[in-house]
Motif scaffolding. Sequence first.
Motif, PDB file in Angstrom:
ATOM      1  N   THR A 102      25.303 -49.455 -26.821  1.00 35.58           N
ATOM      2  CA  THR A 102      26.339 -49.627 -26.484  1.00 35.58           C
ATOM      3  C   THR A 102      26.530 -49.728 -24.856  1.00 35.58           C
ATOM      4  N   GLY A 103      27.768 -49.784 -24.501  1.00 34.70           N
ATOM      5  CA  GLY A 103      27.970 -49.608 -22.860  1.00 34.70           C
ATOM      6  C   GLY A 103      27.494 -48.447 -22.526  1.00 34.70           C
ATOM      7  N   GLY A 104      27.626 -47.257 -23.186  1.00 39.04           N
ATOM      8  CA  GLY A 104      27.177 -46.053 -22.830  1.00 39.04           C
ATOM      9  C   GLY A 104      25.806 -45.610 -22.852  1.00 39.04           C
ATOM     10  N   GLY A 105      25.007 -46.624 -23.315  1.00 40.37           N
ATOM     11  CA  GLY A 105      23.612 -46.327 -23.342  1.00 40.37           C
ATOM     12  C   GLY A 105      23.145 -46.249 -24.725  1.00 40.37           C
ATOM     13  N   CYS A 106      21.989 -45.570 -25.045  1.00 40.34           N
ATOM     14  CA  CYS A 106      21.486 -45.656 -26.419  1.00 40.34           C
ATOM     15  C   CYS A 106      22.276 -44.658 -27.114  1.00 40.34           C
ATOM     16  N   SER A 107      22.947 -44.939 -28.434  1.00 33.76           N
ATOM     17  CA  SER A 107      23.679 -44.023 -28.992  1.00 33.76           C
ATOM     18  C   SER A 107      22.842 -43.376 -30.312  1.00 33.76           C
ATOM     19  N   ARG A 108      21.877 -44.393 -31.038  1.00 33.63           N
ATOM     20  CA  ARG A 108      20.841 -44.097 -32.018  1.00 33.63           C
ATOM     21  C   ARG A 108      19.891 -44.488 -31.733  1.00 33.63           C
ATOM     22  N   ARG A 109      18.888 -43.577 -32.249  1.00 28.29           N
ATOM     23  CA  ARG A 109      17.342 -43.841 -31.822  1.00 28.29           C
ATOM     24  C   ARG A 109      16.721 -43.302 -33.289  1.00 28.29           C
ATOM     25  N   CYS A 110      16.240 -44.188 -34.154  1.00 31.50           N
ATOM     26  CA  CYS A 110      15.639 -43.843 -35.453  1.00 31.50           C
ATOM     27  C   CYS A 110      14.197 -44.278 -35.610  1.00 31.50           C
ATOM     28  N   ASP A 111      13.584 -43.531 -36.397  1.00 25.73           N
ATOM     29  CA  ASP A 111      12.228 -44.039 -36.995  1.00 25.73           C
ATOM     30  C   ASP A 111      12.141 -44.481 -38.335  1.00 25.73           C
ATOM     31  N   GLY A 112      13.545 -44.767 -38.762  1.00 25.53           N
ATOM     32  CA  GLY A 112      13.628 -45.469 -39.959  1.00 25.53           C
ATOM     33  C   GLY A 112      13.966 -44.417 -41.187  1.00 25.53           C
ATOM     34  N   VAL A 113      13.800 -43.107 -40.916  1.00 27.57           N
ATOM     35  CA  VAL A 113      13.896 -42.149 -41.933  1.00 27.57           C
ATOM     36  C   VAL A 113      15.380 -41.295 -41.443  1.00 27.57           C
ATOM     37  N   THR A 114      14.839 -40.859 -40.131  1.00 22.77           N
ATOM     38  CA  THR A 114      15.747 -39.986 -39.351  1.00 22.77           C
ATOM     39  C   THR A 114      16.090 -40.197 -37.885  1.00 22.77           C
ATOM     40  N   GLU A 115      17.281 -40.088 -37.807  1.00 21.22           N
ATOM     41  CA  GLU A 115      18.108 -40.562 -36.673  1.00 21.22           C
ATOM     42  C   GLU A 115      17.799 -39.513 -35.446  1.00 21.22           C
ATOM     43  N   ASN A 116      17.013 -39.757 -34.428  1.00 24.57           N
ATOM     44  CA  ASN A 116      16.525 -38.709 -33.566  1.00 24.57           C
ATOM     45  C   ASN A 116      17.621 -37.879 -32.831  1.00 24.57           C
ATOM     46  N   ILE A 117      18.526 -38.579 -32.435  1.00 24.32           N
ATOM     47  CA  ILE A 117      19.475 -37.970 -31.499  1.00 24.32           C
ATOM     48  C   ILE A 117      20.413 -37.138 -32.125  1.00 24.32           C
ATOM     49  N   SER A 118      20.693 -37.444 -33.435  1.00 24.39           N
ATOM     50  CA  SER A 118      21.655 -36.470 -34.357  1.00 24.39           C
ATOM     51  C   SER A 118      21.040 -35.529 -34.989  1.00 24.39           C
ATOM     52  N   GLY A 119      19.595 -35.901 -35.568  1.00 22.07           N
ATOM     53  CA  GLY A 119      18.979 -35.208 -36.718  1.00 22.07           C
ATOM     54  C   GLY A 119      19.299 -35.742 -37.876  1.00 22.07           C
ATOM     55  N   ASP A 120      20.326 -36.546 -38.227  1.00 19.99           N
ATOM     56  CA  ASP A 120      20.748 -37.143 -39.504  1.00 19.99           C
ATOM     57  C   ASP A 120      19.868 -38.096 -40.039  1.00 19.99           C
ATOM     58  N   CYS A 122      18.744 -41.737 -41.694  1.00 21.25           N
ATOM     59  CA  CYS A 122      19.027 -43.037 -41.077  1.00 21.25           C
ATOM     60  C   CYS A 122      20.389 -43.659 -41.478  1.00 21.25           C
ATOM     61  N   VAL A 123      21.256 -43.714 -40.546  1.00 23.71           N
ATOM     62  CA  VAL A 123      22.529 -44.185 -40.651  1.00 23.71           C
ATOM     63  C   VAL A 123      22.533 -45.689 -41.290  1.00 23.71           C
ATOM     64  N   CYS A 124      21.842 -46.582 -40.613  1.00 26.68           N
ATOM     65  CA  CYS A 124      21.865 -48.027 -41.407  1.00 26.68           C
ATOM     66  C   CYS A 124      21.437 -48.017 -42.858  1.00 26.68           C
ATOM     67  N   LEU A 125      20.347 -47.261 -43.235  1.00 23.59           N
ATOM     68  CA  LEU A 125      20.065 -47.246 -44.496  1.00 23.59           C
ATOM     69  C   LEU A 125      20.754 -46.596 -45.374  1.00 23.59           C
ATOM     70  N   ALA A 126      21.697 -45.573 -44.967  1.00 18.80           N
ATOM     71  CA  ALA A 126      22.442 -44.995 -45.981  1.00 18.80           C
ATOM     72  C   ALA A 126      23.819 -46.031 -46.082  1.00 18.80           C
ATOM     73  N   LYS A 127      24.278 -46.689 -45.135  1.00 24.50           N
ATOM     74  CA  LYS A 127      25.511 -47.478 -45.018  1.00 24.50           C
ATOM     75  C   LYS A 127      25.452 -48.848 -45.738  1.00 24.50           C
ATOM     76  N   PHE A 128      23.834 -49.632 -45.365  1.00 26.29           N
ATOM     77  CA  PHE A 128      23.910 -50.888 -45.884  1.00 26.29           C
ATOM     78  C   PHE A 128      22.702 -51.106 -46.875  1.00 26.29           C
TER      79      PHE A 128
END
Length: 360
Positions: A102-120, A122-128
């Motif tokens: 986003t304009g503020g930089g990288c808000s999500r960085r994920c390995d396909g299983v775990t989103e590394n910035i938040s530790g949650d 994968c957001v995309c997999l869970a949502k879509f």
Amino acid sequence: MGSRILTMKRQAAELGRIRTGYSRPNPKPDGKPIPVRSKTFVLTSHSRDYVAAAADLYGGTVEQWTPQGQNVAQWRVITKATELRAILPQGDPLSQSYEFWTGGGCSRRCDGVTENISGDPCVCLAKFGEDWHERSPKQVCRPTSRINVMLPDLPDLGVWRLESHSYYAADAMAGGLDTVLQATEGRSLMPVRMWIEQRKVVRNGETKNFPVVMLVPALPKLRHALSGPISTAAALDPASLDRPAIEAGPAVVPDYAAEARMCQTVEDARAVWRRANVAGHVARDGSDELSQELGRIADDIGKGIDTQTGEDRGDDEPGPDDEGVYDGEFIEDGERDDEPPAAYPPAQWPTAAVPGGGRP
């Protein structure tokens, strides 16, 4: 010796970027720049010298350029090169992740299983769901592959970073590179070829065209890529791996007989034999032809015969008697056991005088 911070990455200097696209001005007032997919590689850098060198090598025109969303001008050249020859540095030069910027930089960085910035998870997999990667980049993370390579024909020691957001390129690049790393264990440089390959895919009745950067080892044969680490010289000149080794020529044996004929004393002739023995050119038992010849030369020297002409030198010193003994010569106490007695010329050295038998 200096010390290092163990948790610090030891990265080579980044000299510039390798890109597969560029942007052109939008004719509409206040319109955003229009992205263009390039059929050739685009090289950019903060250094004009690097870009100018790339233009000389790959063709193209050097121009000043400001990346979208930034205010610091750089330099770029849209080259005429559809293929680059590069070298992979040691270690694992590939970094991959799903990223959302986003304009503020990288808000999500994920390995396909775990989103590394938040530790949650994968957001995309869970949502879509499983097919989330088919959605718009405005909704989901984009596959991002970054690989550092060295361009050996450009100035200075450092790396150029290639970045790709292709889902298919990410899979092909990782698979090929992992095969090579398994063979070399990342312990050597690896020459590679990179080119832009245009591909298409039909999905839901819709045809999509997109470029993929292919990266493969640039070696004469597959066996060279899979046979373990290679030398730096081979990485710079891969063709040398397929050249036949230069066979060594026949060993040059010094002319010991000629050296012995130049000697003036029996001891000097005996020293010639020792050198030949140390070099492995005569046998310790004195049974070889060269030992016999050296013995005859030493015998002639002891008899006062000129070994160059074969004539008697007429020396006043008497020669040996029938037993091979010179008058007035004797063996002093403490003389080395491995030295033949000085009273005997080489042709008549007794076998017992040399360890292991034979002549000296």
